[in-house]
Scaffold this active site. Structure first.
Site, PDB file in Angstrom:
ATOM      1  N   ASP A 190       0.945  -1.137   0.147  1.00 33.33           N
ATOM      2  CA  ASP A 190      -0.055  -0.020  -0.131  1.00 33.33           C
ATOM      3  C   ASP A 190       0.870   1.254   0.093  1.00 33.33           C
ATOM      4  O   ASP A 190       1.950   1.352   0.675  1.00 33.33           O
ATOM      5  CB  ASP A 190      -0.872  -0.046   1.208  1.00 33.33           C
ATOM      6  CG  ASP A 190      -1.818   1.119   1.460  1.00 33.33           C
ATOM      7  OD1 ASP A 190      -2.830   1.390   0.761  1.00 33.33           O
ATOM      8  OD2 ASP A 190      -1.258   1.947   2.422  1.00 33.33           O
ATOM      9  N   GLU A 255       1.352  -0.110  -5.052  1.00 28.35           N
ATOM     10  CA  GLU A 255       0.483   0.945  -5.287  1.00 28.35           C
ATOM     11  C   GLU A 255       1.343   2.044  -5.153  1.00 28.35           C
ATOM     12  O   GLU A 255       1.324   2.630  -4.100  1.00 28.35           O
ATOM     13  CB  GLU A 255      -0.874   0.735  -4.125  1.00 28.35           C
ATOM     14  CG  GLU A 255      -1.663   2.008  -4.505  1.00 28.35           C
ATOM     15  CD  GLU A 255      -2.276   2.562  -3.313  1.00 28.35           C
ATOM     16  OE1 GLU A 255      -3.458   3.108  -3.524  1.00 28.35           O
ATOM     17  OE2 GLU A 255      -1.606   2.640  -2.198  1.00 28.35           O
TER      18      GLU A 255
END
Ligand code: GLC
Ligand code: CA
Length: 530
Positions: A190, A255
């Site tokens: 993330d 990401e």
């Protein structure tokens, strides 16, 4: 050797749907679809209105039926839920709202028995500090308990971890090992853009005249907190950790909402899929065939030399659904592109049945990004519309929960838009998506060449070719009016091919033969022929 075997299996003529081949034990993710589950919204097993692990386990047959290669589950760790799990209080346990470690084992055990791999969302950069919602304001927050300020780059309740501290690095490695030992097949990492900060703690320059409120993070040029050179070494250290684990190769998805150049850097440091957000960020329902061609070419042409695999993100929990972004008539367009283009397709739960955004009032808004923006601007930021419960069938709460109160309301369109209804029909988003997944496992998709061709003014053609077999041809009509085009000449493909699949609403039926010298494409239609 394996590649030769697949080539030998190729037969001349239209594609028949075959099961996903097991050829690539090395890079199992190559030319497959990966499926994102937002756990709060997938399936509630205990009637509290929030999705959970046992709910996911009970629905794994759906994913096995589509034949995706892996599912990645948004965070399920212990969390005060300020950002619904992206704020983490314990990296090595499951939040009670989602279940227990035993439930997780049940999930992975069943997934494996169905041939599905399980990826976790690893959030390396935020711990948690229970705090009312808020993404904005000063990036520094006082913590009375520690008698120190801490940095946050998202919600105030998401303190940033300091990766210049070796102990932090070690601890996070241990957390990753913990999950690898519990059988996970890789991670989606993330917000890697924000991993590490300049060590001098300098103020970032203000961007003049943004028109944004002074507390908005968009008013600063984040030269000291984003894309710092040291972050790639961290990525590499996690790659090494994954590779050291043994067994089947582990995947790393990253990401990073970053420049194309910075995104591509991740490949070299070991990310298998620096997520390609172009289909969400660079194209809209106003985009033309030229815009799409440029966007796709730009990605393909910037992949570094080497054995790197493209990826195409159709949607996720942070962006409006594809049926909203491109419009209901184009709800299949991006998954069809992701299916025909080489590499990995990444789909968000619900997009495979064409789920739509649900507009909510400010009072109904729970996403911190929305509620913090206030009653006049919340809808510009809120991610709630794309996070409503999965629509399984037409029973109470769309079959998501036995409760009629769910953490976000169910979209009232579930009575007609649901998986059960789509399963009984040949013409459905679900039927299309299943065929796209099957298509990806065909040798021509794995080994064929790729060309993007502008056909007439409004039609984009994508063609995959492999000697000895019919090409796979995708045609997308970017006009809302019908187009008749000579795809055969412009694309140098046979004058007659068979429809493999066509978008919902196009009225074009699979199995029909079509003359490509003057093929008729209804407005907004996408069709794949072979
Ligand atoms: C990532 C997640 C997003 C979250 C943010 C902060 O971008 O996808 O949902 O809000 O990180 O953790
Ligand atoms: Ca529940």
């Amino acid at each position: 050797m394996l590649r030769e075997i697949t080539l030998l299996c190729a037969i001349i003529g239209p594609l028949t749907v075959i099961g996903q081949s097991n050829v690539s034990s090395v890079e199992w993710w190559r030319d497959t679809f990966i499926y994102q589950i937002y756990p709060r919204s997938f399936k509630d097993s205990n009637g509290d209105g929030v999705g959970d692990l046992n709910g996911i386990t009970s629905k794994l047959e759906h994913l096995a039926d589509i034949k995706i290669s892996a599912l990645w589950i948004s965070p399920i760790y212990v969390s005060p839920m300020v950002d619904f799990g992206y704020d983490i209080a314990n990296f090595t346990n499951i939040d009670p709202i989602f279940g227990t470690l035993d439930d997780f084992t049940k999930l992975t055990t069943k997934a494996k028995s169905l041939g599905l791999r399980v990826l976790l969302d690893f959030v390396p950069n935020h711990s948690s500090d229970k705090h009312p919602c808020g993404f904005q304001g000063s990036a520094w927050e006082w913590n009375a308990q520690r008698n120190q300020y801490y940095l946050h780059q998202f919600a105030v309740g998401q303190p940033d971890l300091n990766y210049r501290n070796k102990l932090v690095q070690d601890e996070m490695m241990n957390a990753m090992k913990f999950w690898l030992n519990r059988g996970v097949d890789g991670f989606r990492l993330d917000a890697t853009t924000h991993l590490i900060e300049d060590s001098r703690f300098l103020d970032e320059p203000v961007i003049p005249n943004t028109g944004l409120p002074p507390t908005d993070p968009g008013t600063l040029d984040h030269i000291y907190t984003r894309d710092q050179p040291e972050l790639y070494d961290l990525i590499k250290s996690w790659r090494d950790l994954l590779d050291a684990h043994g067994g089947e190769k582990k995947i790393m998805l990253t990401e990073a909402y970053a420049s194309l150049e910075n995104t591509m850097k991740y490949f070299k440091y070991g990310s298998n899929a620096p997520m390609n957000f172009m289909f969400m960020g660079e194209v809209t329902n106003k985009s033309t065939s030229i815009d799409f061609k440029r966007t796709i070419d730009r990605w393909m042409n910037n992949i570094p030399e080497g054995n790197y695999i493209p990826n195409w993100v159709v949607g996720n929990h942070d962006n409006h659904r594809v049926a909203f972004r491109l419009g209901i008539k184009r709800a299949d367009q991006l998954s069809m592109l992701a299916g025909v283009l080489p590499g990995i397709g990444i789909i968000y739960n619900g997009d495979e049945i064409g789920m739509e955004d649900l507009n909510l009032t400010y009072a109904q808004t729970v996403d911190p990004a929305g509620c913090n923006a206030g009653p006049n601007r919340y809808y510009l930021y809120s991610r709630d519309p794309e996070r409503t419960p999965f629509q399984w069938d037409d029973t109470l709460s769309a079959g998501f929960s036995t409760s009629n109160v769910t953490w976000l309301p169910v979209n009232p369109n579930y009575k007609t838009l649901n998986l059960a209804a789509q399963k009984t029909s040949n013409v459905s988003h679900y039927a299309i998506f299943k065929k796209l997944v099957a298509l990806k496992s065909q040798p021509i998709m794995r080994n064929g060449t790729t060309q993007l061709i502008l056909v007439g003014n409004n039609v984009l053609g994508v063609v995959r070719r492999l000697p000895g077999v019919n090409p796979v041809v995708l045609l997308i009509n970017f006009s809302n009016a019908p187009s008749i085009v000579d795809a055969a000449s412009w694309m140098n493909v046979p004058a007659e091919l068979t429809v493999y699949v066509a978008s919902v609403g196009s009225q074009i039926m699979p199995g029909q033969r079509r003359n490509l010298n003057d093929i008729y494409l209804p407005g907004a239609a996408s069709v794949i022929l072979n």
